[in-house]
Design a protein around this motif. Structure first.
Motif, PDB file in Angstrom:
ATOM      1  N   ILE A  21       0.854  -1.181   0.000  1.00 42.22           N
ATOM      2  CA  ILE A  21       0.000   0.000   0.000  1.00 42.22           C
ATOM      3  C   ILE A  21       0.895   1.237   0.000  1.00 42.22           C
ATOM      4  O   ILE A  21       1.682   1.450   0.924  1.00 42.22           O
ATOM      5  CB  ILE A  21      -0.931   0.021   1.231  1.00 42.22           C
ATOM      6  CG1 ILE A  21      -1.885  -1.173   1.192  1.00 42.22           C
ATOM      7  CG2 ILE A  21      -1.716   1.322   1.298  1.00 42.22           C
ATOM      8  CD1 ILE A  21      -2.816  -1.242   2.375  1.00 42.22           C
ATOM      9  N   ARG A  22       0.754   2.039  -1.025  1.00 45.14           N
ATOM     10  CA  ARG A  22       1.624   3.199  -1.179  1.00 45.14           C
ATOM     11  C   ARG A  22       1.406   4.243  -0.088  1.00 45.14           C
ATOM     12  O   ARG A  22       2.333   4.887   0.373  1.00 45.14           O
ATOM     13  CB  ARG A  22       1.383   3.832  -2.555  1.00 45.14           C
ATOM     14  CG  ARG A  22       2.320   4.979  -2.881  1.00 45.14           C
ATOM     15  CD  ARG A  22       1.904   5.670  -4.177  1.00 45.14           C
ATOM     16  NE  ARG A  22       1.782   4.719  -5.274  1.00 45.14           N
ATOM     17  CZ  ARG A  22       1.309   5.048  -6.475  1.00 45.14           C
ATOM     18  NH1 ARG A  22       0.892   6.290  -6.701  1.00 45.14           N
ATOM     19  NH2 ARG A  22       1.236   4.138  -7.428  1.00 45.14           N
ATOM     20  N   GLU A  23       0.152   4.387   0.353  1.00 41.54           N
ATOM     21  CA  GLU A  23      -0.165   5.451   1.313  1.00 41.54           C
ATOM     22  C   GLU A  23       0.160   5.076   2.760  1.00 41.54           C
ATOM     23  O   GLU A  23       0.015   5.903   3.654  1.00 41.54           O
ATOM     24  CB  GLU A  23      -1.663   5.794   1.235  1.00 41.54           C
ATOM     25  CG  GLU A  23      -2.139   6.220  -0.146  1.00 41.54           C
ATOM     26  CD  GLU A  23      -2.619   5.056  -0.979  1.00 41.54           C
ATOM     27  OE1 GLU A  23      -2.315   3.905  -0.578  1.00 41.54           O
ATOM     28  OE2 GLU A  23      -3.263   5.272  -2.021  1.00 41.54           O
ATOM     29  N   LEU A  24       0.595   3.843   3.000  1.00 36.48           N
ATOM     30  CA  LEU A  24       0.759   3.372   4.376  1.00 36.48           C
ATOM     31  C   LEU A  24       1.848   4.136   5.125  1.00 36.48           C
ATOM     32  O   LEU A  24       1.668   4.490   6.293  1.00 36.48           O
ATOM     33  CB  LEU A  24       1.064   1.874   4.381  1.00 36.48           C
ATOM     34  CG  LEU A  24       1.182   1.233   5.762  1.00 36.48           C
ATOM     35  CD1 LEU A  24      -0.129   1.381   6.538  1.00 36.48           C
ATOM     36  CD2 LEU A  24       1.558  -0.244   5.634  1.00 36.48           C
ATOM     37  N   LYS A  25       2.977   4.385   4.481  1.00 36.63           N
ATOM     38  CA  LYS A  25       4.094   5.044   5.171  1.00 36.63           C
ATOM     39  C   LYS A  25       3.682   6.415   5.694  1.00 36.63           C
ATOM     40  O   LYS A  25       3.900   6.737   6.871  1.00 36.63           O
ATOM     41  CB  LYS A  25       5.294   5.192   4.240  1.00 36.63           C
ATOM     42  CG  LYS A  25       6.465   5.938   4.870  1.00 36.63           C
ATOM     43  CD  LYS A  25       7.614   6.139   3.898  1.00 36.63           C
ATOM     44  CE  LYS A  25       8.378   4.866   3.697  1.00 36.63           C
ATOM     45  NZ  LYS A  25       9.640   5.086   2.948  1.00 36.63           N
ATOM     46  N   ALA A  26       3.089   7.224   4.839  1.00 38.30           N
ATOM     47  CA  ALA A  26       2.675   8.573   5.260  1.00 38.30           C
ATOM     48  C   ALA A  26       1.652   8.512   6.384  1.00 38.30           C
ATOM     49  O   ALA A  26       1.710   9.301   7.341  1.00 38.30           O
ATOM     50  CB  ALA A  26       2.116   9.348   4.073  1.00 38.30           C
ATOM     51  N   ALA A  27       0.714   7.557   6.291  1.00 35.77           N
ATOM     52  CA  ALA A  27      -0.322   7.446   7.317  1.00 35.77           C
ATOM     53  C   ALA A  27       0.271   7.042   8.663  1.00 35.77           C
ATOM     54  O   ALA A  27      -0.087   7.604   9.710  1.00 35.77           O
ATOM     55  CB  ALA A  27      -1.380   6.433   6.886  1.00 35.77           C
ATOM     56  N   VAL A  28       1.194   6.089   8.650  1.00 35.08           N
ATOM     57  CA  VAL A  28       1.813   5.633   9.900  1.00 35.08           C
ATOM     58  C   VAL A  28       2.650   6.745  10.525  1.00 35.08           C
ATOM     59  O   VAL A  28       2.597   6.983  11.738  1.00 35.08           O
ATOM     60  CB  VAL A  28       2.666   4.382   9.648  1.00 35.08           C
ATOM     61  CG1 VAL A  28       3.496   4.030  10.886  1.00 35.08           C
ATOM     62  CG2 VAL A  28       1.787   3.207   9.270  1.00 35.08           C
ATOM     63  N   ILE A  29       3.426   7.449   9.711  1.00 37.09           N
ATOM     64  CA  ILE A  29       4.258   8.541  10.233  1.00 37.09           C
ATOM     65  C   ILE A  29       3.392   9.637  10.849  1.00 37.09           C
ATOM     66  O   ILE A  29       3.727  10.196  11.895  1.00 37.09           O
ATOM     67  CB  ILE A  29       5.152   9.114   9.109  1.00 37.09           C
ATOM     68  CG1 ILE A  29       6.223   8.080   8.707  1.00 37.09           C
ATOM     69  CG2 ILE A  29       5.813  10.418   9.550  1.00 37.09           C
ATOM     70  CD1 ILE A  29       7.085   8.509   7.552  1.00 37.09           C
ATOM     71  N   GLU A  30       2.264   9.919  10.219  1.00 38.10           N
ATOM     72  CA  GLU A  30       1.363  10.949  10.753  1.00 38.10           C
ATOM     73  C   GLU A  30       0.837  10.573  12.139  1.00 38.10           C
ATOM     74  O   GLU A  30       0.805  11.396  13.057  1.00 38.10           O
ATOM     75  CB  GLU A  30       0.195  11.163   9.793  1.00 38.10           C
ATOM     76  CG  GLU A  30      -0.778  12.236  10.252  1.00 38.10           C
ATOM     77  CD  GLU A  30      -1.931  12.417   9.287  1.00 38.10           C
ATOM     78  OE1 GLU A  30      -2.863  13.185   9.609  1.00 38.10           O
ATOM     79  OE2 GLU A  30      -1.916  11.772   8.211  1.00 38.10           O
ATOM     80  N   VAL A  31       0.462   9.301  12.320  1.00 34.95           N
ATOM     81  CA  VAL A  31      -0.061   8.875  13.616  1.00 34.95           C
ATOM     82  C   VAL A  31       1.055   8.801  14.654  1.00 34.95           C
ATOM     83  O   VAL A  31       0.832   9.099  15.838  1.00 34.95           O
ATOM     84  CB  VAL A  31      -0.784   7.515  13.487  1.00 34.95           C
ATOM     85  CG1 VAL A  31      -1.371   7.097  14.826  1.00 34.95           C
ATOM     86  CG2 VAL A  31      -1.892   7.602  12.452  1.00 34.95           C
TER      87      VAL A  31
END
Length: 376
Positions: A170-180
């Protein structure tokens, strides 16, 4: 020429990836050394540094799926826990980040499957099979999320692999995890303020409050209450470290009426105390505490005199481990904290124990004041 340029570009990209990988690995090695040598002092600093390190790993490590990322985090978590087993907050933060990875993965997958289902419905029968497949996959992800809710990640993320499938890139996973993770860091950094904001609800005018040792969380809590209330504080010195001396000095500088007493005077002074407020090193799964040595004596004295005992702590100190006795999760300091080296001959043949922590059973604790509110 094209082959040479392509090969040169590939070498540069590989070198860059290797440098990034080695960079976070060096940070892990350094943090492990700091934990072993006790250079990272205090649960707050350990939690903050762990969260920052895991954010760096998520950002810099080479991974393509949630499962590969979780494998890296589990490996790092085991190293940190082994380096300092009694610094519970490192393991707690690793568990929290692993939970974040799984939750973000399932959330993104559900959104993707919902969009696919909508596309299938929009374009009619030609995409019915796609919509059915999307709905089936979405329902399976929902059931996986439900299983996650029923089995909290704190208990198993450093153990065996889970049954859920996290191998879909999932391409968006890294940005989402870093945000949380950034939100988690903000939660840790704002801990003292969030706990202190509740002080007025628990401290009243003309009360006599007893505390033990030194804690920034307790200090900010009392300092916030002192802005609108007048009360007296009794500080037990917390031998052999005598951290209570510094705490008493800081409270006095903040304009709070403060009295410093020896640990031996706790029981005698407890009769005039309205409330006991203490810090803790960790909150165990049964609600018991692992707290600085001497705290158990304070808690027993408070129970004998029917004085309520409050604990000011952050949620990152909640630990899934169960204690069994005073020695299960304990450490011992050097005897030099109790007796000088020059006087060793005078106690020849005598065993000198200097425990670091006490275990306080849950029945001695009345209230937890955390960064999200009070809990009985």
């Amino acid at each position: 020429v094209k082959f040479t340029l392509s090969f040169s570009k590939s070498v540069k990209m590989a070198t860059k990836e290797q440098t990034g990988s080695s960079q976070w690995e060096k940070q892990v090695d350094q943090f492990v050394i700091d934990l072993k040598r006790r250079h990272t002092i205090g649960s707050f600093n350990a939690a903050k540094h762990t969260a920052e390190l895991l954010r760096t790993i998520v950002s810099s490590a080479k991974w393509y799926t949630a499962k590969s990322l979780m494998d890296i985090l589990i490996s790092v978590g085991k190293r940190l826990t082994a380096a300092q087993p009694l610094e519970f907050t490192t393991g707690n933060i690793v568990r929290r980040v692993l939970h974040i990875v799984r939750e973000e993965y399932l959330t993104i997958r559900r959104e993707q499957m919902s969009k696919m289902a909508e596309i299938g419905l929009k374009y009619g029968s030609s995409a019915n099979s796609l919509a059915a497949s999307a709905r089936l996959s979405a329902s399976s992800n929902l059931s996986a999320s439900a299983r996650l809710d029923r089995a909290p990640s704190m208990y198993s993320v450093l153990g065996e692999e889970q049954n859920e499938n996290f191998t879909e890139p999932i391409r968006e996973l890294k940005a989402a995890v870093i945000e949380v993770i950034n939100e988690l860091l903000e939660e840790i950094k704002s801990l003292h303020k969030n706990v202190a904001d509740q002080a007025i609800e628990h401290i009243h005018s003309n009360e006599v409050i007893m505390t033990f040792g030194r804690s920034r969380t307790v200090f900010e809590f009392l300092k916030a209450a002192a802005r609108k209330r007048r009360f007296d504080v009794i500080v037990a010195e917390s031998g052999p470290s005598l951290d209570g001396h510094q705490q008493a000095a800081e409270l006095s500088e903040a304009g709070i009426s403060t009295t410093l007493i020896t640990d031996a005077s706790i029981f005698a002074m407890m009769a005039r105390v309205n409330k006991v407020i203490i810090p803790t090193h960790a909150v165990m799964a049964n609600g018991g505490l692992v707290a600085p040595t001497g705290t158990h004596m304070l808690a027993v004295a408070a129970k004998h005199h029917s004085v309520p005992l409050m604990v000011c702590t952050g949620l990152y100190k909640l630990c899934p481990l169960y204690p069994y006795d005073q020695d299960t999760f304990n450490d011992f300091f050097a005897p030099s904290a109790v007796i000088r080296f020059e006087d060793a001959d005078a106690v020849h043949g005598v065993q000198i124990d200097c425990p670091a922590f006490d275990y306080i059973p849950p029945e001695l604790v009345h209230l937890f004041v955390t960064n999200i509110g009070g809990h009985n």
